[in-house]
Design an enzyme around this catalytic site. Structure first.
Site, PDB file in Angstrom:
ATOM      1  N   GLN A   1       1.355   3.470   2.067  1.00  0.00           N
ATOM      2  CA  GLN A   1       2.051   3.651   3.354  1.00  0.00           C
ATOM      3  C   GLN A   1       2.680   2.344   3.858  1.00  0.00           C
ATOM      4  OE1 GLN A   1       3.014   6.194   5.050  1.00  0.00           O
ATOM      5  NE2 GLN A   1       2.045   7.728   3.750  1.00  0.00           N
ATOM      6  N   SER A   2       3.097   1.491   2.942  1.00  0.00           N
ATOM      7  CA  SER A   2       3.652   0.191   3.324  1.00  0.00           C
ATOM      8  C   SER A   2       4.990   0.307   4.066  1.00  0.00           C
ATOM      9  CB  SER A   2       3.855  -0.634   2.047  1.00  0.00           C
ATOM     10  OG  SER A   2       4.688  -1.749   2.300  1.00  0.00           O
ATOM     11  N   ASN A   3       5.058  -0.320   5.240  1.00  0.00           N
ATOM     12  CA  ASN A   3       6.337  -0.422   5.952  1.00  0.00           C
ATOM     13  C   ASN A   3       7.279  -1.389   5.246  1.00  0.00           C
ATOM     14  OD1 ASN A   3       5.548   1.165   8.352  1.00  0.00           O
ATOM     15  ND2 ASN A   3       4.099  -0.521   8.671  1.00  0.00           N
TER      16      ASN A   3
ATOM     17  N   ALA B   1       7.469  -1.840   2.000  1.00  0.00           N
ATOM     18  CA  ALA B   1       8.072  -1.149   0.848  1.00  0.00           C
ATOM     19  C   ALA B   1       9.248  -0.290   1.313  1.00  0.00           C
ATOM     20  CB  ALA B   1       7.013  -0.299   0.144  1.00  0.00           C
TER      21      ALA B   1
ATOM     22  N   ALA C   1       0.860  -1.180   0.000  1.00  0.00           N
ATOM     23  CA  ALA C   1       0.000   0.000   0.000  1.00  0.00           C
ATOM     24  C   ALA C   1       0.902   1.237   0.000  1.00  0.00           C
ATOM     25  CB  ALA C   1      -0.902  -0.002   1.219  1.00  0.00           C
TER      26      ALA C   1
END
Ligand SMILES: *Cc1c(COP(=O)(O)O)cnc(C)c1O
Length: 346
Positions: free
Chosen positions: A85-87, A89, A83
């Site tokens: 706001q992916s941690n 990523a 997403a």
């Protein structure tokens, strides 16, 4: 009780290429003020928010093995998903930077929460700072098309991309949490701590699968409870957990954990993945103010909300310590400014 066999679990991981990018072992320490405030079992925290990689988090352990595989396969670059706001990523971007891989991130915006900061701050800001190339798409269909385009282009250029699934959750990524299980058991043994329960946020399931496989391989009696922060469909999530446990156990040649040990707690997802809930907000505040620890709005805040409710309802044996696995995610706090900023200036 059979004696723990964490050393043999470590040996099961030896054949797999690994890049040591995390600051390990992460601390395991008590939460005295939170425990006293709740009056239930002694609460402890395993600090996987302190894995050290660009603000840390649980994806770092998975990336040690995923990046190890990427290097062993001679990859020219990394591509992964999440997403906006992916941690995962963000940690992938950081691991790629540290190891000298170009990194493409395909990020979806179809989360049912939007505010100006969500679009630009938090993990997204850090992804750019870490030098990843961002491909922002509306949904999973567009993400799959974007991946095909990237693979096609790489192919034409004679380059090989290593594709990491959402959350780093395949059997290779889950090895990071087989390793965490063995690390935790060694710490518990040194502290003479005998936890009954280990609580973690669960989403793409690599964390929970690795822990279950690792604890079972070591014959540990610790029960893992994963708090669902992602799936609106508990049945399919339970099946996915069964599958990933089986694949992970098969990869290391150990026995798969029994089905009655696969436990996902539902009821704390609120309005959906990435949608804030009242219980999450209160849990984030309570832990910040009693222990000086920052949880996150998407995962660990909801998992802690489950734990607080379970202790308050007397559902956990007060004689058995509980370990909360802090999976990280604090950069996400800055993307949820509107729902988290309290009125403390009055
Ligand atoms: C990804 C993530 C989780 C969930 O871990 P999975 O292995 O995907 O189930 C929990 N907490 C945080 C902070 C995360 O970033």
């Amino acid at each position: 009780m059979p004696s723990p066999r964490e050393d043999s679990t470590g040996a099961l991981l030896e054949p797999f290429p690994r890049e040591t990018i995390g600051h390990l072992p992460t601390p395991l320490h008590p939460l005295p003020r939170l425990s006293a405030a709740l009056g239930g079992p002694p609460l402890w925290v395993k600090r996987d928010d302190c894995t050290g990689l660009a603000t840390g988090g649980n994806k770092t352990r998975k990336l040690e093995y995923l990046m190890g595989a990427a290097r062993a396969e001679g990859a020219d670059g990394i591509v992964s998903f999440g997403a906006l706001q992916s941690n995962h990523a963000r940690q992938t971007a950081a691991a790629a930077a540290a190891l000298g891989f170009p990194c493409d991130l395909i990020l979806v915006t179809n989360v049912n929460y939007h505010e100006p900061a969500w679009e630009v701050s938090g993990n997204r800001l850090l992804d750019e700072l870490l030098g990843a190339k961002l491909h922002i798409v509306p949904d999973e269909v567009a993400a799959a098309q974007c991946l095909q385009a990237l693979l096609g282009r790489a192919n034409e250029a004679g380059k090989q991309l290593y594709v990491i699934p959402t959350g780093g959750s395949n059997a290779v990524g889950a090895l990071g949490y087989v390793n965490c299980a063995s690390e935790l058991l060694a710490q518990c043994q040194a502290l003479e701590l005998r936890p009954g329960t280990l609580v973690s946020a669960t989403s793409s399931l690599g964390t929970q699968s690795g822990l279950l496989v690792g604890l079972h391989a070591a014959r540990s009696p610790i029960r893992v409870r994963g708090v669902n922060t992602y799936s609106p469909d508990p049945e399919s999530q339970a099946q996915a957990l069964r599958r990933l446990c089986d694949e992970t156990a098969a990869l290391i040649g150990s026995e798969p954990p029994p089905s009655d040990s696969l436990c996902i707690e539902n009821g704390f997802l609120g309005g959906g993945y990435g949608v804030p809930s009242e219980a999450m907000q209160r849990a984030v505040e309570e832990v910040a103010r009693l222990e000086g620890i920052l949880l996150d709005p998407v995962y660990s805040g909801k998992a802690m909300a489950w734990l607080l409710a379970a202790v308050r309802a007397g559902r956990l044996n007060p004689e058995e310590p509980v370990v909360f696995l802090h999976t990280g995610g604090s950069p996400g706090l800055f993307a949820y400014q509107e729902c988290l900023s309290g009125d403390s200036t009055a």
